[in-house]
Design an enzyme around this catalytic site. Structure first.
Site, mmCIF file in Angstrom:
data_model
loop_
_atom_site.group_PDB
_atom_site.id
_atom_site.type_symbol
_atom_site.label_atom_id
_atom_site.label_comp_id
_atom_site.label_asym_id
_atom_site.label_seq_id
_atom_site.Cartn_x
_atom_site.Cartn_y
_atom_site.Cartn_z
ATOM 1 N N LYS A 1 3.068 22.685 -23.114
ATOM 2 C CA LYS A 1 3.395 23.970 -22.492
ATOM 3 C C LYS A 1 4.827 24.406 -22.821
ATOM 4 C CE LYS A 1 4.904 24.323 -17.962
ATOM 5 N NZ LYS A 1 6.036 25.197 -17.701
ATOM 6 N N ASN A 2 5.780 23.502 -22.596
ATOM 7 C CA ASN A 2 7.167 23.946 -22.708
ATOM 8 C C ASN A 2 7.619 24.159 -24.154
ATOM 9 O OD1 ASN A 2 7.313 24.154 -19.987
ATOM 10 N ND2 ASN A 2 8.355 22.203 -19.653
ATOM 11 N N CYS B 1 8.731 28.030 -11.030
ATOM 12 C CA CYS B 1 8.649 27.184 -9.834
ATOM 13 C C CYS B 1 9.939 27.293 -9.014
ATOM 14 C CB CYS B 1 8.425 25.729 -10.241
ATOM 15 S SG CYS B 1 6.878 25.457 -11.105
ATOM 16 N N ARG C 1 18.136 28.659 -9.505
ATOM 17 C CA ARG C 1 17.868 28.451 -10.939
ATOM 18 C C ARG C 1 18.668 29.469 -11.745
ATOM 19 N NH1 ARG C 1 11.624 26.989 -12.318
ATOM 20 N NH2 ARG C 1 12.632 26.353 -14.242
ATOM 21 N N ASP D 1 9.978 16.564 -14.417
ATOM 22 C CA ASP D 1 8.629 17.123 -14.292
ATOM 23 C C ASP D 1 7.573 16.055 -14.017
ATOM 24 O OD1 ASP D 1 9.776 19.561 -14.720
ATOM 25 O OD2 ASP D 1 9.211 19.702 -16.831
ATOM 26 N N ARG E 1 -1.125 27.155 -14.383
ATOM 27 C CA ARG E 1 -0.044 27.594 -15.288
ATOM 28 C C ARG E 1 0.225 26.556 -16.369
ATOM 29 N NH1 ARG E 1 5.132 27.982 -12.562
ATOM 30 N NH2 ARG E 1 5.684 28.062 -14.744
HETATM 31 N N1 EPU Z 1 21.226 25.312 -15.020
HETATM 32 C C1 EPU Z 1 22.406 25.982 -14.747
HETATM 33 N N2 EPU Z 1 22.678 27.114 -15.471
HETATM 34 C C2 EPU Z 1 21.858 27.578 -16.442
HETATM 35 C C3 EPU Z 1 20.669 26.896 -16.724
HETATM 36 C C4 EPU Z 1 20.373 25.760 -15.977
HETATM 37 O O1 EPU Z 1 23.173 25.587 -13.881
HETATM 38 O O2 EPU Z 1 22.190 28.608 -17.059
HETATM 39 C C5 EPU Z 1 20.915 24.100 -14.269
HETATM 40 C C6 EPU Z 1 19.642 24.224 -13.439
HETATM 41 O O3 EPU Z 1 19.880 24.815 -12.201
HETATM 42 C C7 EPU Z 1 19.183 22.786 -13.364
HETATM 43 C C8 EPU Z 1 19.623 22.195 -14.707
HETATM 44 O O4 EPU Z 1 20.638 23.069 -15.205
HETATM 45 O O5 EPU Z 1 19.851 22.137 -12.324
HETATM 46 C C9 EPU Z 1 18.547 22.066 -15.756
HETATM 47 O O6 EPU Z 1 17.878 23.302 -15.934
HETATM 48 P P1 EPU Z 1 17.181 23.693 -17.333
HETATM 49 O O7 EPU Z 1 17.827 24.939 -17.815
HETATM 50 O O8 EPU Z 1 17.178 22.502 -18.208
HETATM 51 O O9 EPU Z 1 15.709 24.010 -16.872
HETATM 52 P P2 EPU Z 1 14.757 25.176 -17.394
HETATM 53 O O10 EPU Z 1 15.012 25.432 -18.811
HETATM 54 O O11 EPU Z 1 14.794 26.307 -16.440
HETATM 55 C C10 EPU Z 1 12.885 23.577 -18.238
HETATM 56 C C11 EPU Z 1 11.424 23.395 -18.004
HETATM 57 C C12 EPU Z 1 11.188 22.819 -16.612
HETATM 58 C C13 EPU Z 1 11.949 21.507 -16.485
HETATM 59 C C14 EPU Z 1 13.421 21.678 -16.851
HETATM 60 C C15 EPU Z 1 14.193 20.382 -16.898
HETATM 61 C C16 EPU Z 1 10.478 25.145 -19.349
HETATM 62 C C17 EPU Z 1 9.786 26.452 -19.400
HETATM 63 N N3 EPU Z 1 10.774 24.703 -18.131
HETATM 64 O O12 EPU Z 1 13.337 24.471 -17.239
HETATM 65 O O13 EPU Z 1 9.803 22.549 -16.562
HETATM 66 O O14 EPU Z 1 11.874 21.043 -15.148
HETATM 67 O O15 EPU Z 1 13.528 22.299 -18.146
HETATM 68 O O16 EPU Z 1 13.611 19.508 -17.802
HETATM 69 O O17 EPU Z 1 10.724 24.511 -20.375
HETATM 70 C C18 EPU Z 1 7.689 22.388 -15.596
HETATM 71 O O18 EPU Z 1 7.209 22.362 -16.730
HETATM 72 O O19 EPU Z 1 7.037 22.121 -14.562
HETATM 73 C C19 EPU Z 1 9.090 22.767 -15.421
HETATM 74 C C20 EPU Z 1 9.575 23.185 -14.274
#
Ligand code: EPU
Length: 431
Positions: free
Chosen positions: A25-26, A120, A125, A308, A400
């Protein structure tokens, strides 16, 4: 007409047999928007049949791309007529990955107007690191009328140090930098398998990206990208979910079409709780014949234990012999599912980013909710463990990210069915 559905699980059965894992998915939700960086058609194979992928493809189509479904896991997308750079609230709020349209559209036409992403609920976020990256590349980013607007005359390469290891920011900066002038260096980049997959996809289109999978990624901008045919990697988290479901039901399951290297941290923890793991080139076999031992888990960015997989792991540890501690090292608030698990008899106390799990002999069936995607998978595992009938509602979260989860589990011997929610007469008419 939309009809709400639930999963009805008659638990207490061992999972046995083999199951095939779908595309990640990701990775899919990053690679599909990346098609906007070319004007030639791309064929993407091994796409998972999940609603997040449908949402991204629908968004591409609304932007003007021509979409041809070749078969259930392959689509051909021709972006040459994409002129719009706006992704509405209606599309963006369905998922987190909608933010990738910011980087992709900025990279394509130096202009992007995308509503803030949904996804989620794990507390705050932010996307400040994404914005910091776009600004370093020369874009002006503002929030106007509830839309994130990013504009540039022309993007130019730059050095960007991420203050937090962020998957989303790493991907978005890669998207924006691929056709920027000069060299971009992302330091403290995320190293997840889907980041490597996106880099491989972009490189197969003619991009020049080095270092993906390490914490320093170098992107030398190229003028144009060409079309390609690309097959998405297997889903690490779907694989991990079936591995834990096998262990939690004292089963014996071979999980096929996986990359064992991506599963190392999950394999390590399963070994610690007493499961037996066999690794093959593209499969792993998980079997368990004793009550799990207790263990501690801390979630971390890759190659650490994936956040995850945290709710699924907590569910397995709920029946462990002894007390386990889970520390959430990525998200502020990812224990909302614990209330649901305690309805099934789990003994879990949450204190901030830590959950203390006192193992009980068995879980008992109860009506529970999928509060988010992975929490939903955890509720299904709990339902498979508990003897009797468990109903899991709010399963649109699960749809999803998990392709045909009920069918796949049923093929392993689980008694799980998807059923409409009729008792409450909850039938929503489409507006
Ligand atoms: N963060 C910041 N600022 C930013 C971006 C992130 O402070 O600009 C913080 C977040 O608040 C969090 C940490 O950095 O504490 C990590 O966030 P990240 O940006 O890595 O997460 P994401 O890209 O929003 C993806 C996956 C999530 C998974 C996380 C961590 C996708 C679409 N989503 O989210 O997957 O939990 O990386 O590995 O790739 C899932 O598949 O169920 C899911 C939630």
């Amino acid at each position: 007409m939309w009809i709400l559905e639930k999963f009805v699980i008659n638990g207490g059965k061992r999972l046995c047999g083999s199951v095939r894992i779908s595309g990640a998915k990701n990775a899919a939700v990053a690679i599909l928007p990346a098609i906007l960086l070319t004007n030639e058609p791309c064929t993407i194979e091994n796409l998972p049949e999940i609603s997040d992928v449908t949402t991204i493809i629908r968004t591409l189509s609304i932007l003007g791309a021509e979409v041809k479904v070749i078969n259930k896991s392959t689509v051909r997308i021709d972006p040459r007529n994409v002129r719009s750079y706006t992704v509405s609230k209606e599309m963006a709020e369905c998922m987190r990955a909608s933010s990738y349209f910011l980087g992709a559209l900025l990279g394509r036409m130096n202009n992007a107007s995308v509503a803030p992403p949904g996804g989620c609920d794990f507390g705050v976020r932010p996307i400040d690191q994404h914005i910091k990256g776009f600004e370093a590349l020369g874009a002006k980013v503002t929030i106007e009328n509830g839309m994130v607007e990013a504009r540039a005359e022309r993007l130019s390469g730059s050095s960007i140090y991420l203050d937090v290891v962020s998957v989303g920011a790493t991907i978005n900066i890669m998207l924006a930098a691929t056709r920027a002038r000069g060299l971009t260096v992302i330091e403290n980049a995320a190293r997840e398998p889907h980041i490597v997959d996106l880099a491989n996809f972009l490189n197969s289109m003619g991009a020049n990206i080095m270092g993906a999978g390490t914490s320093i990624i170098k992107i030398r901008g190229v003028e144009n990208l060409h079309g390609t045919t690309y097959s998405i990697i297997p889903d690490q988290i779907e694989a991990g979910t079936y591995m834990l479901a096998a262990a939690a039901t004292m089963g014996d399951v071979t999980i096929e079409n996986v990359t064992p290297k991506h599963l190392e941290s999950i394999i390590a923890k399963l070994n610690e709780v007493g499961a037996k793991i066999e690794e093959f080139d593209e499969a792993v076999r998980v079997s368990m014949n004793t009550r799990p031992k207790r263990c501690n888990v801390k979630t971390m960015p890759h190659p650490g234990f994936p956040t995850d997989m945290q709710p699924q792991m907590a569910t397995l540890l709920a029946i462990a012999d002894g007390t386990s501690i889970i520390t959430e090292g990525v998200w502020d608030s990812r224990f909302r599912y614990v209330d649901q698990l305690t309805l099934m008899g789990a003994q879990i106390k949450v204190d901030g980013k830590m959950a203390v799990i006192t193992g009980v002999a068995n879980l008992r069936p109860a009506p529970v909710k999928a509060v988010d995607l992975r929490a939903g998978a955890a509720m299904i595992i709990a339902g498979l463990m508990a003897e009797g009938t468990t109903e899991v509602t709010d399963i649109l979260h699960i749809d999803r990210g998990y392709e045909n989860i009920a069918e796949k589990l049923a093929s392993l011997g689980a008694d799980i069915k998807r059923a409409p929610i009729i008792s409450d007469e909850v039938v929503l008419k489409e507006a």
